[in-house]
Write a protein that holds these residues in place. Structure first.
Motif, PDB file in Angstrom:
ATOM      1  N   GLY A   1      -1.338   3.490  -1.092  1.00 39.15           N
ATOM      2  CA  GLY A   1      -0.106   2.710  -1.188  1.00 39.15           C
ATOM      3  C   GLY A   1       0.779   3.128  -2.343  1.00 39.15           C
ATOM      4  O   GLY A   1       2.003   2.923  -2.308  1.00 39.15           O
TER       5      GLY A   1
ATOM      6  N   GLU B   1      -5.069  -1.373   8.049  1.00 41.72           N
ATOM      7  CA  GLU B   1      -3.705  -0.991   7.717  1.00 41.72           C
ATOM      8  C   GLU B   1      -2.718  -1.246   8.860  1.00 41.72           C
ATOM      9  O   GLU B   1      -1.554  -0.876   8.772  1.00 41.72           O
ATOM     10  CB  GLU B   1      -3.644   0.486   7.314  1.00 41.72           C
ATOM     11  CG  GLU B   1      -3.895   1.470   8.452  1.00 41.72           C
ATOM     12  CD  GLU B   1      -3.762   2.915   7.999  1.00 41.72           C
ATOM     13  OE1 GLU B   1      -3.702   3.151   6.781  1.00 41.72           O
ATOM     14  OE2 GLU B   1      -3.731   3.804   8.875  1.00 41.72           O
TER      15      GLU B   1
ATOM     16  N   THR C   1       0.480  -2.974   0.273  1.00 38.06           N
ATOM     17  CA  THR C   1      -0.757  -2.214   0.456  1.00 38.06           C
ATOM     18  C   THR C   1      -1.945  -2.800  -0.299  1.00 38.06           C
ATOM     19  O   THR C   1      -3.073  -2.333  -0.126  1.00 38.06           O
ATOM     20  CB  THR C   1      -0.549  -0.759   0.010  1.00 38.06           C
ATOM     21  OG1 THR C   1       0.003  -0.741  -1.312  1.00 38.06           O
ATOM     22  CG2 THR C   1       0.390  -0.039   0.957  1.00 38.06           C
TER      23      THR C   1
ATOM     24  N   GLU D   1       4.905   3.541   1.403  1.00 37.66           N
ATOM     25  CA  GLU D   1       4.544   3.188   2.773  1.00 37.66           C
ATOM     26  C   GLU D   1       4.843   4.320   3.745  1.00 37.66           C
ATOM     27  O   GLU D   1       4.196   4.439   4.791  1.00 37.66           O
ATOM     28  CB  GLU D   1       5.279   1.915   3.199  1.00 37.66           C
ATOM     29  CG  GLU D   1       4.819   0.669   2.466  1.00 37.66           C
ATOM     30  CD  GLU D   1       5.457  -0.595   3.019  1.00 37.66           C
ATOM     31  OE1 GLU D   1       6.072  -0.523   4.102  1.00 37.66           O
ATOM     32  OE2 GLU D   1       5.323  -1.654   2.381  1.00 37.66           O
TER      33      GLU D   1
END
Length: 743
Positions: A709, A575, A327, A713
């Motif tokens: 993050g 993302e 992330t 996840e």
């Protein structure tokens, strides 16, 4: 001086409408544009309205002077407390209703006169169809054109009154701090018997234009100019265009804000016109124009967008290879936007003095930034990677790209150049991820590792080196003049005709001004029609604080909408690699193809919206509908059910991205109309403010991804969508509150 210019222009116009050889078609086509907008930025509206009135129609125009005095009197009485808010609203509404009724009844009366004339001419045409005669046909054609010229006069009358209504509503809101426009439009415009819509929607005029077009086509056929006759209703583009009809079409399109694909996509560039240019100013643009330099400017835009999105599919794997969490890709992608927040300001200021030097500097910084990004793998340093991306952000020259098109491209080419700027950005956005899917192989050259993570950096470094060499030898620096000494405008027919030829009909309808004018009695009055109410309304702002003070509630709402749509788009794009990897185990190639397909939707979507949707609905309706669709797309993206499927993710992302793309064009179009004219030029201009809003949205979105993050996840998707949905709902609520001010 300006009165003499205007009278001279009208004399030239009266001469031009009497001639119709082919070489004069463009003059006649565009001169109606010139008459209606030529000096809005030079003199006050009240004086201009009085001077431009047709003598025989003088009693039917909006009494702008009376209403302005009423507003001034209301202000004085409210300050001493002799009148209350309810009385003021009721009294001014009644006065405005009376003015609008007077205008509308006259418009309907004139439409009836035109219809009667057309009926008489049509009867003569039917008799002529039995025995065609070239002389009689020519007379009938000229009779139809004369009706068309009368219709142009009526359209100009409608436009003058529409401008007056908008300006007096703005003045009332500014002086008395009431939301009168919101109240008046809500109660009048949406009523089934609305007279306000008669002015702003010119009901009935389309039927007159249809009769003119159809009968002129019939006469053209009778004259033997066509091999076979096809009705304009079967094939509208068949008939050879008539200059009077073309002038009418331009006037109607301007009043109704009709768009084409080029106009709609060009709005995404948000290249705000400074003011109505003089012949001298556009001649300077002609001298500055250099096709290869424009091409290099567009190439810079394309390469920068490729550079921005080429790392998106591999940013998470690159972070993992350097020992960071997946992330962290949010920080990697967002660091470029962080630097762009600052680079936009200094590049905007630098473009006041040069275009070549900032473009060279941009290329060098981007070359170094990409090399550092690629070397971070062998150095095993996340810090070097982030510094490289910061360097890339410091090389963002989009402010220079916009400014070059605005200053160095002639008006007749500026629309195409703006559309090319947006197209280059869209293609770069699609090509970046597409290129990333080609870098699957891993090998070494000397001591440098080449793989999916580092090859984007090396490839972009090579691209910027090639671009730098091309720029160094082929870019032509335009001549910069000292604009502090404003020269007077030339008062001759040649100047007037030149303005008419070069004027672009998509300029904003209203220009702000504040000047000392003289009323009918010879008394000097302050025609303070500028929104800012300052004596220096024609000067560009010099500080960010001064720019912020010029932001009205409507402008702030539109900037919030722009922030929201950029935030939503960045969440979807940034993302994507992490989300698809976690839920669907997509490879880098699959993510790259998905992002490329999203980018490729930009142009076809704008074709549909620009040619059809924006012409069927008001811009404010499209704006609100697009916001709602973005909200729906975000809501559908949530992982609520136990099973999260590919169709759900792809479909919701497509709805969000496409709706945001449609929203951007409409939002920037409305923003250009509600934003102060002082923000159309200088360092702290409207383009810079919108860029900063969009860039901050990307920074916040990428930061949100990284912070989310830490939750893992499995919770990343919902954690990032919640703030996006809240911002979207807030923008919808704000739009609803300011909806009627966008009328």
């Amino acid at each position: 001086m300006f009165s003499d210019e205007y009278r001279l222009a009208r004399k030239v116009f009266q001469i031009l409408i009497c001639i119709d050889p082919p070489e004069e078609r463009r003059l006649l086509l565009l001169f109606s544009e010139f008459i209606s907008l030529c000096f809005w930025n030079m003199v006050g509206f009240g004086k201009k309205l009085r001077e431009s009135q047709l003598t025989e129609w003088k009693g039917y125009y909006i009494n702008y002077k009376l209403m302005k005095k009423k507003v001034k009197r209301y202000t004085e009485h409210m300050e001493v407390g002799t009148q209350n808010r309810h009385y003021v609203l009721r009294d001014f509404s009644r006065l405005l209703d009376h003015q609008i009724e007077k205008i509308v009844l006259f418009i309907l009366e004139q439409q009836g006169v035109l219809a009667h004339k057309l009926s008489d001419i049509h009867q003569k045409q039917q008799a002529l169809s039995q025995q065609p005669n070239c002389f009689d046909i020519s007379q009938l054609q000229e009779a139809y054109r004369e009706v068309g010229r009368d219709l142009l006069k009526l359209l100009f009358f409608v436009e003058m009154n529409a401008i007056g209504l908008r300006k007096i509503l703005k003045k009332f809101d500014k002086r008395l701090r009431y939301k009168f426009t919101d109240y008046y439009v809500k109660t009048r415009a949406n009523h089934p018997y609305s007279q306000l819509r008669q002015i702003f929607r010119h009901v009935g005029i389309g039927a007159v234009v249809g009769v003119l077009s159809h009968n002129l086509a019939d006469l053209h056929y009778l004259q033997g100019c066509q091999g076979s006759y096809i009705s304009i209703y079967d094939q509208p583009s068949y008939y050879h265009p008539d200059p009077v009809l073309d002038s009418i079409k331009l006037a109607v399109d301007r009043l109704s804000n009709s768009t084409t694909f080029l106009q709609f996509i060009g709005r995404h560039a948000f290249i705000m016109p400074e003011e109505l240019p003089s012949p001298t100013e556009d001649h300077n643009a002609e001298e500055r124009y250099h096709f290869m330099s424009l091409l290099l400017n567009l190439a810079n835009t394309f390469l920068y967008m490729v550079n921005t999105y080429i790392i998106v599919p591999t940013a998470d794997s690159y972070a993992l290879s350097l020992g960071a969490a997946a992330t962290v890709c949010g920080v990697i992608i967002g660091s470029m936007a962080v630097a762009q927040v600052f680079s936009s300001v200094y590049f905007s200021a630098w473009s006041n003095r040069s275009y070549r030097r900032p473009l060279v500097f941009s290329s060098v910084v981007l070359l170094l930034g990409n090399i550092m990004y690629a070397l971070a793998y062998d150095l095993n340093s996340i810090s070097v990677l982030l510094i490289g991306r910061l360097f890339c952000g410091f090389g963002s020259a989009r402010a220079v790209n916009r400014r070059y098109i605005s200053d160095c491209v002639p008006l007749k080419l500026r629309l195409q150049a703006s559309a090319a700027f947006v197209s280059a950005s869209a293609l770069g956005m699609a090509c970046g991820p597409a290129l990333a899917c080609l870098f699957e192989r891993s090998f070494r050259i000397y001591k440098f590792t080449m793989n999916g993570a580092t090859l984007p950096g090396w490839v972009m470094a090579f691209a910027w080196l090639a671009y730098l060499l091309w720029l160094w030898f082929c870019f032509k620096e335009p001549h910069f003049e000292d604009n502090t000494d404003q020269t007077s405008h030339q008062n001759n027919a040649g100047s007037a005709v030149q303005v008419a030829i070069e004027y672009n009909p998509i300029q904003p309808l209203l220009m702000n001004s504040e000047t000392k004018t003289t009323d009918e009695d010879g008394n000097e009055e302050n025609d303070d029609d500028a929104e800012e109410g300052s004596g220096e309304t024609q000067k560009p702002v010099t500080t960010i604080v001064a720019a912020y003070k010029l932001l009205t509630p409507s402008v702030k709402v539109q900037l919030l909408v722009y922030f929201m749509l950029k935030y939503a788009m960045e969440i979807v794009l940034a993302e994507s690699s992490v989300i698809t990897g976690y839920y669907f185990s997509w490879s880098t190639s699959s993510v790259a193809i998905f992002l490329a397909c999203l980018g490729l939707t930009v142009l076809p979507v704008n074709v549909v919206v620009g040619n059809y949707i924006s012409n069927l609905f008001e811009e404010r309706q499209v704006l609100l509908a697009s916001e709602i669709m973005v909200c729906i797309g975000l809501f559908l993206s949530f992982h609520i059910l136990k099973l999260y499927t590919v169709p759900q993710y792809v479909g919701s992302s497509l709805i969000t991205f496409v709706s945001a793309e449609v929203l951007e064009g409409v939002n920037l179009s409305l923003l250009s109309r509600v934003m102060s004219s002082r923000l159309s030029r200088g360092t702290f201009n409207g383009g810079l403010l919108s860029t900063e809003a969009g860039t901050l949205a990307r920074v916040v979105a990428d930061g949100t991804i990284t912070l989310a993050g830490y939750l893992g996840e499995s919770k990343l998707l919902n954690a990032t969508l919640v703030p996006a949905l809240l911002i979207c709902i807030s923008s919808i609520v704000a739009t609803c509150f300011s909806y009627n001010s966008l009328y």
